[in-house]
Design an enzyme around this catalytic site. Sequence first.
Site, PDB file in Angstrom:
ATOM      1  N   PHE A 103       0.881  -1.133   0.072  1.00  0.00           N
ATOM      2  CA  PHE A 103      -0.009   0.020  -0.026  1.00  0.00           C
ATOM      3  C   PHE A 103       0.925   1.220   0.002  1.00  0.00           C
ATOM      4  O   PHE A 103       1.599   1.475   0.634  1.00  0.00           O
ATOM      5  CB  PHE A 103      -0.972  -0.172   1.130  1.00  0.00           C
TER       6      PHE A 103
ATOM      7  N   ASP B 228       8.847   2.685   1.630  1.00  0.00           N
ATOM      8  CA  ASP B 228       7.723   3.341   2.032  1.00  0.00           C
ATOM      9  C   ASP B 228       7.656   3.122   3.813  1.00  0.00           C
ATOM     10  O   ASP B 228       7.250   1.957   4.276  1.00  0.00           O
ATOM     11  CB  ASP B 228       6.784   2.964   1.447  1.00  0.00           C
TER      12      ASP B 228
ATOM     13  N   LYS C   9       2.545   9.605   8.238  1.00  0.00           N
ATOM     14  CA  LYS C   9       1.540   9.393   9.372  1.00  0.00           C
ATOM     15  C   LYS C   9       2.193   9.726  10.715  1.00  0.00           C
ATOM     16  O   LYS C   9       1.726  10.821  11.089  1.00  0.00           O
ATOM     17  CB  LYS C   9       1.079   7.690   9.361  1.00  0.00           C
TER      18      LYS C   9
HETATM   19  C1  LIG Z   1      -1.183   5.343   4.981  1.00  0.00           C
HETATM   20  C2  LIG Z   1      -0.189   5.104   4.001  1.00  0.00           C
HETATM   21  C3  LIG Z   1       0.375   5.652   2.756  1.00  0.00           C
HETATM   22  C4  LIG Z   1      -0.586   6.720   2.392  1.00  0.00           C
HETATM   23  O1  LIG Z   1      -0.385   7.968   3.208  1.00  0.00           O
HETATM   24  P1  LIG Z   1      -1.525   9.152   3.186  1.00  0.00           P
HETATM   25  O2  LIG Z   1      -1.254   9.864   4.246  1.00  0.00           O
HETATM   26  O3  LIG Z   1      -2.988   8.599   3.589  1.00  0.00           O
HETATM   27  O4  LIG Z   1      -1.671   9.605   1.644  1.00  0.00           O
HETATM   28  C5  LIG Z   1       1.345   5.178   2.287  1.00  0.00           C
HETATM   29  N1  LIG Z   1       2.149   4.161   2.443  1.00  0.00           N
HETATM   30  C6  LIG Z   1       1.744   3.559   3.622  1.00  0.00           C
HETATM   31  C7  LIG Z   1       2.841   2.270   4.065  1.00  0.00           C
HETATM   32  C8  LIG Z   1       0.767   3.665   4.326  1.00  0.00           C
HETATM   33  O5  LIG Z   1       0.533   3.182   5.526  1.00  0.00           O
END
Ligand SMILES: *Cc1c(COP(=O)(O)O)cnc(C)c1O
Length: 427
Positions: free
Chosen positions: A157, A248, A277
């Site tokens: 994700f 990420d 986050k």
């Molecule tokens: C939540 C998340 C995103 C997206 O972040 P947003 O601030 O909602 O755009 C991207 N990568 C990972 C691993 C996430 O958990």
Amino acid sequence: MSIETLIQDPSIPAESGGMASIPYDAAGFDDAVMKTYGRFPLALERGDGCRVWDTEGREYLDFVAGIATCTLGHAHPALVESVTRQIQTLHHVSNLYYIPVQAQLAKWLIGHSSAERVFFCNSGAEANEGAIKLARKYGHKVLKIDEPIILTANASFHGRTLATITATGQPKYQKDFSPLVPGFQYVPYNDVNGIEAAITESDSGDFGVAAILLEPLQGEGGVRPGDIAYFKRVREICDETGILLMLDEVQVGMGRSGKYWGYENLGIEPDVFTSAKGLGGGVPIGALMCKKFCDVFQPGDHASTFGGNPLACAAALSVCETLEKENLLQNVQQRGEQLREGLRAIAAKYPNCFTEVRGWGLINGMELNADTDITSADVVKAAIDQGLLLVPAGPKVIRFVPPLIVTAAEVQTALQALEQAMASVMP
Ligand SMILES: *Cc1c(COP(=O)(O)O)cnc(C)c1O
């Protein structure tokens, strides 16, 4: 909010088993706000530490933390103080000017990671967009690839913008949004052969792999930790080929894994990584960080109006400094062990129901057996009735991502609430 809206609307059916009432005017909300979320039937109004209260005054233990975002919980004095002071002084100017607190935050991040340079934006998706642009320019300029490809993992994700849903290896986020962005290919997670095959296959004509983008632990995909041997081999492949290793860290970074960054659990360092986050503790901020090739971006290549503004940077800096001052990494490790031990004890009581408890620090998942009828949403709803907020990570994984300040007593209370929730969902 008016008193009227607090009075229960009798037209709203009471859902979800034991839920006594739906006090908030959910129908009015749905009339005004786009229906992009399936929402649980409660409206939160106030928070303090790891606890939140709904509009009815009911108290909940918050093991969601805005989905791994409220690092310091709710209304933490350090965050309140820094944001209040900054908004009273100067909250926004443009990146056309030097912003001293942005440099302070960048220096903290560089001092506590392998990164050498930082770009600030506002969210995880935006940080990943920056990484994708950087990888493409790197592919063109350094690797001399006309059509650079980025490899990402199945079940990953990376966000909800067009490029990041394309990067996300889950068709459910992509369906109905074609045409997707070209230049992505998917590989199985934790599988070296998959990466090697994809690199060989795509290296033809104008095409070639410029970067590999992976989560150190897949969050939304079901709280799946990366495999050390796999990540070490991917690092080697990237060193041999010049392919960028981009991680990420949006969900697992900022101390949640028990180390500052998820990659520290894997014995490697990335070339590029992203954060969001937990970085601002709930104040929106994202960051793109790089070690090598930081000069791929030149003035004019990338920008953000809000990114790195004084307010967001002051908030994030107070989160970073509090992580250190309150020795929160140690708390994350200890509370994480306590939590996993308790979850395993609960899982052992329902051997046909659960398959595994897994995670790092304070990002943990409890996986339900694929054969049971019970879904993670069923357990989450039952937990709400017991005063505990949890969030699913897919249909069969219950996710536990409390604030990093959570206490031993709060973990104990959460485990008891989960036990009662399980007793109520079991047939
Ligand atoms: C939540 C998340 C995103 C997206 O972040 P947003 O601030 O909602 O755009 C991207 N990568 C990972 C691993 C996430 O958990």
